[in-house]
Motif scaffolding. Structure first.
Motif, PDB file in Angstrom:
ATOM      1  N   GLY A  15       5.752  -8.126  -3.106  1.00  0.00           N
ATOM      2  CA  GLY A  15       7.128  -7.671  -2.916  1.00  0.00           C
ATOM      3  C   GLY A  15       7.237  -6.668  -1.783  1.00  0.00           C
ATOM      4  O   GLY A  15       8.130  -6.758  -0.930  1.00  0.00           O
ATOM      5  N   VAL A  35       3.556   2.506   1.338  1.00  0.00           N
ATOM      6  CA  VAL A  35       2.482   3.295   0.717  1.00  0.00           C
ATOM      7  C   VAL A  35       1.850   2.431  -0.360  1.00  0.00           C
ATOM      8  O   VAL A  35       2.563   1.959  -1.260  1.00  0.00           O
ATOM      9  N   ARG A  82      -1.435   6.886  -3.626  1.00  0.00           N
ATOM     10  CA  ARG A  82      -0.641   6.527  -4.807  1.00  0.00           C
ATOM     11  C   ARG A  82       0.532   7.481  -4.931  1.00  0.00           C
ATOM     12  O   ARG A  82       0.355   8.699  -4.860  1.00  0.00           O
ATOM     13  N   TRP A 108      10.814   0.299  -4.653  1.00  0.00           N
ATOM     14  CA  TRP A 108       9.699   0.433  -5.586  1.00  0.00           C
ATOM     15  C   TRP A 108       9.160  -0.962  -5.883  1.00  0.00           C
ATOM     16  O   TRP A 108       9.858  -1.793  -6.470  1.00  0.00           O
ATOM     17  N   VAL A 130      -8.318  -8.897 -14.067  1.00  0.00           N
ATOM     18  CA  VAL A 130      -8.169  -9.546 -12.758  1.00  0.00           C
ATOM     19  C   VAL A 130      -6.797  -9.210 -12.194  1.00  0.00           C
ATOM     20  O   VAL A 130      -5.808  -9.866 -12.503  1.00  0.00           O
ATOM     21  N   GLY A 278      10.153  -7.237  -7.899  1.00  0.00           N
ATOM     22  CA  GLY A 278       8.891  -7.843  -8.301  1.00  0.00           C
ATOM     23  C   GLY A 278       8.588  -7.681  -9.787  1.00  0.00           C
ATOM     24  O   GLY A 278       9.491  -7.542 -10.621  1.00  0.00           O
ATOM     25  N   GLU A 296       7.015 -12.366 -13.544  1.00  0.00           N
ATOM     26  CA  GLU A 296       5.746 -12.081 -12.855  1.00  0.00           C
ATOM     27  C   GLU A 296       5.392 -13.302 -12.011  1.00  0.00           C
ATOM     28  O   GLU A 296       4.643 -14.172 -12.444  1.00  0.00           O
TER      29      GLU A 296
HETATM   30  P1  FAD Z   1       1.832  -6.630  -6.703  1.00  0.00           P
HETATM   31  O1  FAD Z   1       1.599  -7.806  -5.823  1.00  0.00           O
HETATM   32  O2  FAD Z   1       0.930  -6.426  -7.866  1.00  0.00           O
HETATM   33  O3  FAD Z   1       1.775  -5.330  -5.783  1.00  0.00           O
HETATM   34  C1  FAD Z   1       1.936  -4.041  -6.290  1.00  0.00           C
HETATM   35  C2  FAD Z   1       1.081  -3.079  -5.497  1.00  0.00           C
HETATM   36  O4  FAD Z   1       1.506  -1.748  -5.755  1.00  0.00           O
HETATM   37  C3  FAD Z   1      -0.393  -3.126  -5.881  1.00  0.00           C
HETATM   38  O5  FAD Z   1      -1.196  -3.111  -4.748  1.00  0.00           O
HETATM   39  C4  FAD Z   1      -0.572  -1.851  -6.702  1.00  0.00           C
HETATM   40  O6  FAD Z   1      -1.899  -1.398  -6.699  1.00  0.00           O
HETATM   41  C5  FAD Z   1       0.367  -0.924  -5.962  1.00  0.00           C
HETATM   42  N1  FAD Z   1       0.798   0.265  -6.706  1.00  0.00           N
HETATM   43  C6  FAD Z   1       1.071   0.380  -8.035  1.00  0.00           C
HETATM   44  N2  FAD Z   1       1.500   1.636  -8.327  1.00  0.00           N
HETATM   45  C7  FAD Z   1       1.501   2.324  -7.164  1.00  0.00           C
HETATM   46  C8  FAD Z   1       1.854   3.659  -6.820  1.00  0.00           C
HETATM   47  N3  FAD Z   1       2.320   4.507  -7.733  1.00  0.00           N
HETATM   48  N4  FAD Z   1       1.719   4.057  -5.525  1.00  0.00           N
HETATM   49  C9  FAD Z   1       1.276   3.180  -4.571  1.00  0.00           C
HETATM   50  N5  FAD Z   1       0.936   1.894  -4.856  1.00  0.00           N
HETATM   51  C10 FAD Z   1       1.055   1.471  -6.119  1.00  0.00           C
HETATM   52  N6  FAD Z   1       2.178 -15.726  -9.379  1.00  0.00           N
HETATM   53  C11 FAD Z   1       2.554 -16.987  -9.028  1.00  0.00           C
HETATM   54  O7  FAD Z   1       3.727 -17.193  -8.705  1.00  0.00           O
HETATM   55  N7  FAD Z   1       1.644 -18.011  -9.058  1.00  0.00           N
HETATM   56  C12 FAD Z   1       0.344 -17.818  -9.398  1.00  0.00           C
HETATM   57  O8  FAD Z   1      -0.442 -18.764  -9.397  1.00  0.00           O
HETATM   58  C13 FAD Z   1      -0.078 -16.497  -9.736  1.00  0.00           C
HETATM   59  N8  FAD Z   1      -1.373 -16.240 -10.043  1.00  0.00           N
HETATM   60  C14 FAD Z   1      -1.764 -14.950 -10.259  1.00  0.00           C
HETATM   61  C15 FAD Z   1      -3.113 -14.670 -10.456  1.00  0.00           C
HETATM   62  C16 FAD Z   1      -3.549 -13.353 -10.641  1.00  0.00           C
HETATM   63  C17 FAD Z   1      -5.004 -13.067 -10.852  1.00  0.00           C
HETATM   64  C18 FAD Z   1      -2.598 -12.302 -10.650  1.00  0.00           C
HETATM   65  C19 FAD Z   1      -3.043 -10.889 -10.861  1.00  0.00           C
HETATM   66  C20 FAD Z   1      -1.252 -12.573 -10.465  1.00  0.00           C
HETATM   67  C21 FAD Z   1      -0.828 -13.888 -10.254  1.00  0.00           C
HETATM   68  N9  FAD Z   1       0.513 -14.208 -10.034  1.00  0.00           N
HETATM   69  C22 FAD Z   1       0.900 -15.470  -9.719  1.00  0.00           C
HETATM   70  C23 FAD Z   1       1.545 -13.151 -10.129  1.00  0.00           C
HETATM   71  C24 FAD Z   1       1.873 -12.594  -8.758  1.00  0.00           C
HETATM   72  O9  FAD Z   1       0.704 -12.275  -8.057  1.00  0.00           O
HETATM   73  C25 FAD Z   1       2.742 -11.350  -8.976  1.00  0.00           C
HETATM   74  O10 FAD Z   1       3.923 -11.760  -9.633  1.00  0.00           O
HETATM   75  C26 FAD Z   1       3.060 -10.683  -7.656  1.00  0.00           C
HETATM   76  O11 FAD Z   1       1.895 -10.188  -7.054  1.00  0.00           O
HETATM   77  C27 FAD Z   1       4.071  -9.560  -7.896  1.00  0.00           C
HETATM   78  O12 FAD Z   1       4.277  -8.859  -6.715  1.00  0.00           O
HETATM   79  P2  FAD Z   1       4.624  -7.306  -6.778  1.00  0.00           P
HETATM   80  O13 FAD Z   1       4.903  -6.895  -5.370  1.00  0.00           O
HETATM   81  O14 FAD Z   1       5.635  -7.058  -7.816  1.00  0.00           O
HETATM   82  O15 FAD Z   1       3.293  -6.611  -7.306  1.00  0.00           O
END
Ligand code: FAD
Length: 411
Positions: A15, A35, A82, A108, A130, A278, A296
């Motif tokens: 995201g 960040v 963080r 966020w 994982v 996200g 998710e």
């Molecule tokens: P994320 O991609 O998790 O990114 C969030 C980031 O923020 C991370 O790097 C975290 O460490 C960081 N963070 C957290 N708190 C803080 C803070 N306070 N300060 C700074 N940084 C912070 N989705 C699909 O659609 N198909 C799939 O096949 C699929 N397979 C998956 C397999 C695995 C192993 C995993 C873990 C997830 C999978 N997903 C899949 C789900 C998908 O990856 C997530 O829905 C997606 O990554 C969500 O994006 P996001 O930006 O919300 O969070």
């Protein structure tokens, strides 16, 4: 380094990366920083339980954009930091090294932390979750010494990891607490199909399983004890039992929410100039009959990021994307469109024995969602049925000889 940005994005995942990309695509010329608490530039998470874990893809191939991209787009990357506190009125955050960073808009995008076991031995060496590249690298480093593995949790991530381990010739047991795998996300026909597939690949799938503790020897996990006393040997234990949304600093700052941070149709939180997107964003979703849910999926993270970019650049549009998702296990490609939450009928299209079929979920006769296994045509054509909430004749739906794009035509 500036200590104030026009847009500050917290979280360098799917995201967060897409929010920066979409802002520039929408001609945003202000300053942008991301960040992130991981050391890496934004990378794709799905391969962590699939081809990256299997060693079939290098880390460079799972980067969301090449490293030079971020500099070219003038996006500052503040890695390994963080955010621990948010001050909404002052429009600034504090990071774990004590620095404060100001913003005009905050996005966020922090995803969630893997839910962990609470039983004895949950934190032993050899017990894995994982979620990050570091998690997958730890597992890969231990792989050679593993003959037996136990996967706790029969959701997508657990099953994908089980498939990779089985492919490597490990003796794998999957422990699922409910009476079928994928119970929270799919209907029974799909669950039974995947159970049978894993068993056919030598995986011992145990349903209604209760874990007592992780068994230790010399500080390492060597097995999993079940509530009935049986001990399953395991040098590797993988825990895939969901995530806890990483929203604590926002909730502490007064944002509405709990299991996620509540957002409106343009992903605004209840705090001024703060958006959330996200995995951590609790939103009303039309494809869940308007219920407040967190999704998710990569689709949701990307599409909500684009929604926020449009809101910030003065071209707002409500978030209304059709949910989609995929999962790869063995040579099976599952593609899902829509949300099956609340379905009252599941129609199987095609014969699961052929390993190419779909499950169509209906509520009151309307198509809610499809799970398509090695059936990309159904996935592509079924999307329109989900979007329209179409009411096809169930007999025509069940007939794989009738393409889904013709299913609404009179017989
Ligand atoms: P994320 O991609 O998790 O990114 C969030 C980031 O923020 C991370 O790097 C975290 O460490 C960081 N963070 C957290 N708190 C803080 C803070 N306070 N300060 C700074 N940084 C912070 N989705 C699909 O659609 N198909 C799939 O096949 C699929 N397979 C998956 C397999 C695995 C192993 C995993 C873990 C997830 C999978 N997903 C899949 C789900 C998908 O990856 C997530 O829905 C997606 O990554 C969500 O994006 P996001 O930006 O919300 O969070």
């Amino acid at each position: 380094m500036s200590d104030r940005y026009d847009v500050l994005i917290v979280g360098a995942g799917h995201g967060g990366a897409q929010a920066a990309i979409a802002l520039r695509q929408n001609k945003f010329t202000g300053s942008i920083a991301i960040v992130g608490d991981e050391p890496e530039l934004p990378y794709e998470r799905p391969p962590l339980s699939k081809d990256y874990l299997a060693g079939d893809k290098t880390f460079e191939r799972i980067l969301i954009r090449p490293p030079a991209f971020w500099g070219e787009r003038d996006v500052a990357m503040l890695t390994s930091r963080r955010v621990v506190a948010v001050e909404p009125q002052a429009h600034r955050v504090t990071t774990d090294d004590g620095t404060t960073i100001g913003y005009t808009y905050l996005i966020w995008a922090t995803g969630g932390a893997p839910r962990r076991l609470t039983c004895a031995g949950h934190d032993l060496v050899g017990v894995h979750t994982v979620r990050t590249r570091a998690d997958a690298d730890r597992m890969r480093a231990e792989m050679a010494g593993v003959t037996h593995a136990v996967v706790i949790g029969g959701g997508y991530i657990g099953l994908e990891a089980a498939a990779v381990l089985a492919k490597f010739g490990k003796k794998v047991t999957v422990l699922e607490a409910l009476d079928r795998v994928l119970a929270r996300v799919a209907g029974e026909p799909l669950s039974r199909f995947y159970e049978a597939e894993h068993r056919a690949h030598g995986v011992d799938v145990r349903l209604n399983a209760r874990v007592d503790c992780i068994v230790e020897q010399d500080g390492r996990a060597v097995g999993v004890r079940l509530a009935d006393g049986e001990v399953l040997p395991a040098q590797m234990v993988i825990v895939g039992i969901g995530i806890i949304p990483a929203v604590q600093p926002l909730i502490a700052a007064g944002a509405e929410g709990g299991n996620g941070v509540a957002v409106d149709a343009q992903c605004r939180t209840s705090l001024p100039d703060i958006f959330a997107i996200g995995d951590c964003a609790l939103h009303a979703n039309r494809f869940a009959a308007g219920a407040q849910i967190r999704l998710e999926s990569v689709q949701n993270a990307n599409d909500q990021a684009t929604t926020v970019a449009r809101a910030i650049t003065g071209n707002p549009v409500d978030y209304d994307a059709v949910p989609w998702f995929w999962s790869n296990q063995y040579d099976l490609r599952l593609q899902t469109v829509g949300l099956s939450i609340g379905f009252d009928e599941a129609i199987v299209r095609g014969d699961p024995a052929t390993r190419s079929f779909s499950v169509v979920y209906l509520k009151d006769g309307r198509v809610l969602a499809l799970d398509c296994v090695n059936a990309t045509k159904d996935y592509v054509q079924g999307r329109a049925l989900v979007l329209e909430g179409a009411r096809p004749d169930p007999a025509r739906l069940a007939d794989p000889a009738i393409p889904l794009k013709q299913v609404l035509e009179p017989a």
